[in-house]
Design a protein around this motif. Sequence first.
Motif, PDB file in Angstrom:
ATOM      1  N   GLU B  48       1.019  -1.269  -0.185  1.00  0.00           N
ATOM      2  CA  GLU B  48      -0.026   0.101   0.023  1.00  0.00           C
ATOM      3  C   GLU B  48       0.815   1.108   0.110  1.00  0.00           C
ATOM      4  O   GLU B  48       1.852   1.380   0.769  1.00  0.00           O
ATOM      5  N   TYR B  50       0.685   5.680  -0.273  1.00  0.00           N
ATOM      6  CA  TYR B  50      -0.262   6.888  -0.052  1.00  0.00           C
ATOM      7  C   TYR B  50      -0.066   7.877  -1.244  1.00  0.00           C
ATOM      8  O   TYR B  50       1.117   8.665  -1.180  1.00  0.00           O
ATOM      9  N   GLY B  52       0.523  10.563  -3.893  1.00  0.00           N
ATOM     10  CA  GLY B  52       0.870  12.042  -3.650  1.00  0.00           C
ATOM     11  C   GLY B  52       1.846  11.992  -2.767  1.00  0.00           C
ATOM     12  O   GLY B  52       3.021  12.535  -2.946  1.00  0.00           O
ATOM     13  N   PHE B  53       1.931  11.545  -1.336  1.00  0.00           N
ATOM     14  CA  PHE B  53       2.815  11.529  -0.240  1.00  0.00           C
ATOM     15  C   PHE B  53       4.051  10.758  -0.699  1.00  0.00           C
ATOM     16  O   PHE B  53       5.084  11.035  -0.544  1.00  0.00           O
ATOM     17  N   ARG B  56       6.178  11.683  -3.796  1.00  0.00           N
ATOM     18  CA  ARG B  56       6.710  12.853  -3.513  1.00  0.00           C
ATOM     19  C   ARG B  56       7.952  12.694  -2.695  1.00  0.00           C
ATOM     20  O   ARG B  56       9.248  12.993  -2.923  1.00  0.00           O
ATOM     21  N   TRP B 120       3.234   0.045   3.051  1.00  0.00           N
ATOM     22  CA  TRP B 120       2.855  -0.730   4.201  1.00  0.00           C
ATOM     23  C   TRP B 120       2.498  -2.057   3.526  1.00  0.00           C
ATOM     24  O   TRP B 120       1.958  -2.130   2.405  1.00  0.00           O
ATOM     25  N   TRP B 131       0.561  -8.034   8.417  1.00  0.00           N
ATOM     26  CA  TRP B 131       1.468  -6.709   8.046  1.00  0.00           C
ATOM     27  C   TRP B 131       2.907  -6.813   8.604  1.00  0.00           C
ATOM     28  O   TRP B 131       3.325  -7.538   9.776  1.00  0.00           O
TER      29      TRP B 131
ATOM     30  N   LEU C   5      -7.593   9.429   6.304  1.00  0.00           N
ATOM     31  CA  LEU C   5      -6.901   8.109   5.823  1.00  0.00           C
ATOM     32  C   LEU C   5      -6.416   7.203   6.723  1.00  0.00           C
ATOM     33  O   LEU C   5      -5.518   7.829   7.651  1.00  0.00           O
ATOM     34  N   LEU C   6      -6.533   6.017   6.593  1.00  0.00           N
ATOM     35  CA  LEU C   6      -5.742   5.039   7.397  1.00  0.00           C
ATOM     36  C   LEU C   6      -4.944   4.033   6.787  1.00  0.00           C
ATOM     37  O   LEU C   6      -5.460   3.707   5.397  1.00  0.00           O
ATOM     38  N   PHE C   7      -3.861   3.727   7.085  1.00  0.00           N
ATOM     39  CA  PHE C   7      -2.782   2.800   6.196  1.00  0.00           C
ATOM     40  C   PHE C   7      -2.458   1.727   6.890  1.00  0.00           C
ATOM     41  O   PHE C   7      -2.532   1.586   8.080  1.00  0.00           O
ATOM     42  N   ALA C  54       0.114  12.803   9.056  1.00  0.00           N
ATOM     43  CA  ALA C  54       0.397  13.857   7.825  1.00  0.00           C
ATOM     44  C   ALA C  54      -0.816  14.584   7.589  1.00  0.00           C
ATOM     45  O   ALA C  54      -1.917  13.999   7.763  1.00  0.00           O
ATOM     46  N   GLN C  57      -0.776  16.137   3.345  1.00  0.00           N
ATOM     47  CA  GLN C  57       0.444  15.368   3.039  1.00  0.00           C
ATOM     48  C   GLN C  57       1.848  15.882   3.566  1.00  0.00           C
ATOM     49  O   GLN C  57       2.787  15.791   2.814  1.00  0.00           O
ATOM     50  N   GLN C  58       1.784  16.571   4.771  1.00  0.00           N
ATOM     51  CA  GLN C  58       2.970  17.197   5.291  1.00  0.00           C
ATOM     52  C   GLN C  58       3.049  16.383   6.623  1.00  0.00           C
ATOM     53  O   GLN C  58       1.900  16.605   7.439  1.00  0.00           O
ATOM     54  N   ILE C  59       3.996  15.912   7.166  1.00  0.00           N
ATOM     55  CA  ILE C  59       4.326  15.246   8.271  1.00  0.00           C
ATOM     56  C   ILE C  59       3.913  16.401   9.506  1.00  0.00           C
ATOM     57  O   ILE C  59       4.448  17.505   9.581  1.00  0.00           O
ATOM     58  N   GLU C  71      -7.180  16.713   4.454  1.00  0.00           N
ATOM     59  CA  GLU C  71      -6.594  15.424   4.530  1.00  0.00           C
ATOM     60  C   GLU C  71      -5.799  15.220   5.642  1.00  0.00           C
ATOM     61  O   GLU C  71      -4.839  15.770   5.767  1.00  0.00           O
ATOM     62  N   ALA C  73      -3.876  11.889   7.460  1.00  0.00           N
ATOM     63  CA  ALA C  73      -3.610  10.302   7.322  1.00  0.00           C
ATOM     64  C   ALA C  73      -2.669  10.028   8.650  1.00  0.00           C
ATOM     65  O   ALA C  73      -1.885  10.631   9.234  1.00  0.00           O
ATOM     66  N   MET C  75      -0.174   7.065   9.883  1.00  0.00           N
ATOM     67  CA  MET C  75       0.458   6.229   9.178  1.00  0.00           C
ATOM     68  C   MET C  75       1.158   5.166  10.315  1.00  0.00           C
ATOM     69  O   MET C  75       2.029   5.641  11.066  1.00  0.00           O
TER      70      MET C  75
END
Lengths: 153, 153, 81, 81
Positions: B48, B50, B52-53, B56, B120, B131, C5-7, C54, C57-59, C71, C73, C75
């Motif tokens: 998996e 993310y 975009g993230f 980058r 992930w 996982w 969002l969850l990963f 994030a 999309q920035q930590i 957004e 996320a 992680m």
Amino acid sequence: MAVRLQDEPFDPAALLAGFGKGPETGAVVSFSGVCRAEGGTLEALELEAYPGFTDREIGEMAEAARKRFDLHDLLIVHRTGRIAPGEAIVFVATAAAHRREAFEAADQLMDYLKSRAPFWKKAHGADGGRWIEPRLEDYEDAARWDAPQERPV
Amino acid sequence: MAVRLQDEPFDPAALLAGFGKGPETGAVVSFSGVCRAEGGTLEALELEAYPGFTDREIGEMAEAARKRFDLHDLLIVHRTGRIAPGEAIVFVATAAAHRREAFEAADQLMDYLKSRAPFWKKAHGADGGRWIEPRLEDYEDAARWDAPQERPV
Amino acid sequence: MSRVLLFGRLRDLAGWRERQIEPSPRTLAELRARLAHEDKALGEALAHPSVRIAVDQQIAVGEVVLGEASEIAFMPPMSGG
Amino acid sequence: MSRVLLFGRLRDLAGWRERQIEPSPRTLAELRARLAHEDKALGEALAHPSVRIAVDQQIAVGEVVLGEASEIAFMPPMSGG
């Protein structure tokens, strides 16, 4: 495992295509050494081997690397004769379970091939030809893999 | 220079075929990471990202490596989604004037991709899925490239 | 409206990968509280120090005012590729 | 009969790459003397300590009795590939 010396050009991508397909192979490293144009000053490289002697020496190094790094597969193809800029000179591919072994084996074999393998190399340019010897850094790279020397006390 | 994440399978040899053709490129290294069969216990890996993230972050590491090692060309392709044993997971190719830069850049980028890149990973087997996290040696490999830490005196 | 969002294992634990949250939470703490209220186990998992966040999309580190963030996320430790 | 092989710049210097020598020299010293007698510059180049010698494709060190040897190679420093 195979070691080949050949006068004919070869295509590194085609060699990679059939290589390292074992079910437990997780890492495949390839190195392609290519003849640089040297800003147009180089017309061709000429590589001379000692048939029988050169292949045997390379084969012994290859077998040692296969054992040391527990390789699943190993392929070395080396051009001899006249090589034009843009053509591949040498191809080394290593396959192993994990990447560390595959990287180190390819790196070590290339250091050997570039500095200690029995080849003689002549650069042909507009001003004729000249025989070339390893760069100092080639010797240094190869020496990274030597066992520590015994020193007299 | 290109970085790609893709759900579709890819062929490392085909990627190598068009790579690193600059006239002053003397060294091309490729690394292919392949999904191992694990003795038949693994049905598939699921990776998996993310979107975009992840691209980058990888792109920033790639650009840093390109500068640090003076690369002529750089390609990173990474699978996402469900990956079967025998399929390639990741491909990294580096092109440089000399082999040391090409080897070290590929090695460093793989250490980053295997331990710090935002992925992930789930292993699917007969007993369901689990996982997985980096092996200790993946962290150690990646730490080889870190700048020495300042220590409080 | 915010998107959460969850990963990785967080996605499996929650049973979802992506959700719209309305109205948008003003802080990360508020978002955590709302998610924990619905799913205590998920709330605890999200609070684990190994989980990175994030925002757009920035930590993000520590407590964060989300403002116009759209957004967020969560992680878990990254496995690498 | 023995076969003598020259590589790299030794080949250019001598103007030949391979020669049959008859009758076979009994020692490396005898072979060196016979080659130097014909071509002084080559004889000197062959005597340089950087030149390695293979007798029947095995590296030879110091003075060597050639015996039944059929192939003697003079190798200047190898350049690598």
